[in-house]
Design a protein around this motif. Structure first.
Motif, mmCIF file in Angstrom:
data_model
loop_
_atom_site.group_PDB
_atom_site.id
_atom_site.type_symbol
_atom_site.label_atom_id
_atom_site.label_comp_id
_atom_site.label_asym_id
_atom_site.label_seq_id
_atom_site.Cartn_x
_atom_site.Cartn_y
_atom_site.Cartn_z
ATOM 1 N N ALA A 113 0.821 -1.199 0.000
ATOM 2 C CA ALA A 113 0.000 0.000 0.000
ATOM 3 C C ALA A 113 0.864 1.262 0.000
ATOM 4 O O ALA A 113 1.854 1.352 0.715
ATOM 5 C CB ALA A 113 -0.907 0.003 1.223
ATOM 6 N N ASN A 114 0.461 2.236 -0.817
ATOM 7 C CA ASN A 114 1.119 3.539 -0.816
ATOM 8 C C ASN A 114 0.597 4.389 0.331
ATOM 9 O O ASN A 114 -0.392 4.062 0.986
ATOM 10 C CB ASN A 114 0.872 4.255 -2.145
ATOM 11 N N PHE A 115 1.248 5.517 0.570
ATOM 12 C CA PHE A 115 0.730 6.477 1.541
ATOM 13 C C PHE A 115 -0.589 7.054 1.036
ATOM 14 O O PHE A 115 -0.735 7.351 -0.149
ATOM 15 C CB PHE A 115 1.729 7.621 1.751
ATOM 16 N N ASP A 116 -1.542 7.216 1.933
ATOM 17 C CA ASP A 116 -2.781 7.907 1.575
ATOM 18 C C ASP A 116 -2.479 9.375 1.312
ATOM 19 O O ASP A 116 -1.822 10.032 2.114
ATOM 20 C CB ASP A 116 -3.801 7.812 2.711
ATOM 21 N N SER A 117 -2.985 9.891 0.206
ATOM 22 C CA SER A 117 -2.791 11.312 -0.094
ATOM 23 C C SER A 117 -3.788 11.740 -1.169
ATOM 24 O O SER A 117 -3.707 11.276 -2.313
ATOM 25 C CB SER A 117 -1.358 11.566 -0.571
ATOM 26 N N PRO A 118 -4.770 12.591 -0.788
ATOM 27 C CA PRO A 118 -4.930 13.169 0.551
ATOM 28 C C PRO A 118 -5.563 12.169 1.513
ATOM 29 O O PRO A 118 -6.078 11.136 1.099
ATOM 30 C CB PRO A 118 -5.865 14.349 0.302
ATOM 31 N N THR A 119 -5.523 12.527 2.793
ATOM 32 C CA THR A 119 -6.169 11.707 3.803
ATOM 33 C C THR A 119 -6.770 12.612 4.868
ATOM 34 O O THR A 119 -6.709 13.845 4.754
ATOM 35 C CB THR A 119 -5.168 10.719 4.417
ATOM 36 N N GLU A 120 -7.378 12.014 5.888
ATOM 37 C CA GLU A 120 -8.066 12.811 6.910
ATOM 38 C C GLU A 120 -7.776 12.271 8.302
ATOM 39 O O GLU A 120 -7.416 11.101 8.467
ATOM 40 C CB GLU A 120 -9.571 12.829 6.643
ATOM 41 N N PHE A 121 -7.946 13.143 9.292
ATOM 42 C CA PHE A 121 -7.651 12.829 10.683
ATOM 43 C C PHE A 121 -8.836 13.247 11.548
ATOM 44 O O PHE A 121 -9.457 14.283 11.301
ATOM 45 C CB PHE A 121 -6.389 13.562 11.132
ATOM 46 N N GLY A 122 -9.129 12.451 12.555
ATOM 47 C CA GLY A 122 -10.243 12.736 13.447
ATOM 48 C C GLY A 122 -9.793 13.387 14.737
ATOM 49 O O GLY A 122 -8.729 13.055 15.279
#
Length: 221
Positions: free
Chosen positions: A63-72
Motif C-alpha cells: 500500500a502507498n501512503f494515503d494522499s490526501p487523507t483525513e484525521f479525526g
C-alpha cells in the motif's frame, strides 16, 4: 508535567526484519507529535501543529501512503470519546527512504526489504476545555509477517495522540523519539536499540508497553 510514551503502540510499531526472505506488503508503523503554537487568552483557544509520521514497506508492491487523507479529533475523559471534527485533504510530504545500516557483517539485505517515511502536518485551533483531546488516524493494514495476529493483512492500525487539559492550558509540547529502529537485524543476534525520547519542556517521561490499537482494517474492526 509527566508524559507517557507508549513505544509499541501509539507512537511507533517496531518493525524488525531478520535476514530471511520475507514478504511484507503494508504499513509498518507511525508516530504522532504536537507542538504548541500559542494561546489566545481572549478567546480561550490554543493552537497546535500536528505531525503524523508514517512508515510503509516500499519494496513488496504494498500500500502507498494515503494522499490526501483525513484525521479525526475527539474529546473525552480517556474512555468515552466524542467526535469534534475531521481534518480533511491533508497531503503526504517529504517521502524518503530509511537508510539500512550495513555495518554489521552478518547482515544480508533481502531484495524485497525497504522502508519509506512520509509526513502529514496540519495546524489546528482548539477550545481550551477540561477534557482531553485525542487526534487519530487509522490505516489498513499490517504486515503479513506478524505472527501473533490471525489475519495481519486484514487488521488495521490506529495512531493517536492525546492532549490533556493541562497541556492545553500551559501550551505544552509532546515528546519526540530520538531515533528509528534498524530496518534489518541479524537472526539470533543480540540487539541494543535506544528508544529514548526528548522533550523541549523538560518534562518527566514515562515509558509503557501496551497492546496495539486495531482500527481501519478490512476485518471490520
Amino acid at each position: 508535567m509527566v508524559k507517557l510514551l507508549r513505544p509499541l503502540l501509539l507512537t511507533l510499531l517496531l518493525y524488525f526484519t531478520v535476514t530471511l526472505e520475507l514478504s511484507a506488503l503494508h504499513i509498518i508503523g507511525g508516530d504522532v507529535t504536537y507542538e504548541c503554537r500559542g494561546i489566545d487568552t481572549m478567546r480561550n483557544k490554543v493552537r497546535f501543529f500536528i505531525t503524523f509520521t508514517m512508515y510503509r514497506d516500499s519494496r513488496s508492491g504494498g500500500a502507498n501512503f494515503d494522499s490526501p487523507t483525513e484525521f479525526g479529533i475527539y474529546r473525552g475523559n480517556g474512555s468515552n470519546w466524542v467526535h469534534v471534527r475531521t481534518v480533511r485533504n491533508i497531503q503526504v510530504r517529504n517521502i524518503v527512504d530509511i537508510p539500512i545500516d550495513r555495518s554489521n557483517p552478518c547482515v544480508i539485505i533481502p531484495a524485497n526489504v525497504g522502508v519509506q517515511r512520509g509526513t502529514y502536518t496540519f495546524e489546528v485551533e482548539l477550545d481550551i476545555i477540561d477534557e482531553t483531546y485525542m487526534i487519530a488516524y487509522q490505516r489498513c493494514c499490517r504486515n503479513n509477517t506478524i505472527l501473533n495476529l490471525q489475519r495481519p493483512g486484514d487488521t488495521g492500525a490506529a495512531f493517536t495522540t492525546e492532549i490533556t487539559p493541562l497541556a492545553q492550558r500551559t501550551c505544552n509540547n509532546s515528546p519526540v523519539f530520538n531515533g528509528f529502529p534498524p530496518v534489518v537485524i541479524c537472526a539470533n543476534q543480540p540487539i541494543n536499540f535506544n528508544h529514548s525520547a526528548r522533550d523541549v519542556d523538560g518534562d518527566q517521561l514515562v515509558y509503557e508497553f501496551c497492546s496495539p490499537l486495531t482500527a481501519g482494517g478490512t476485518d471490520g474492526a
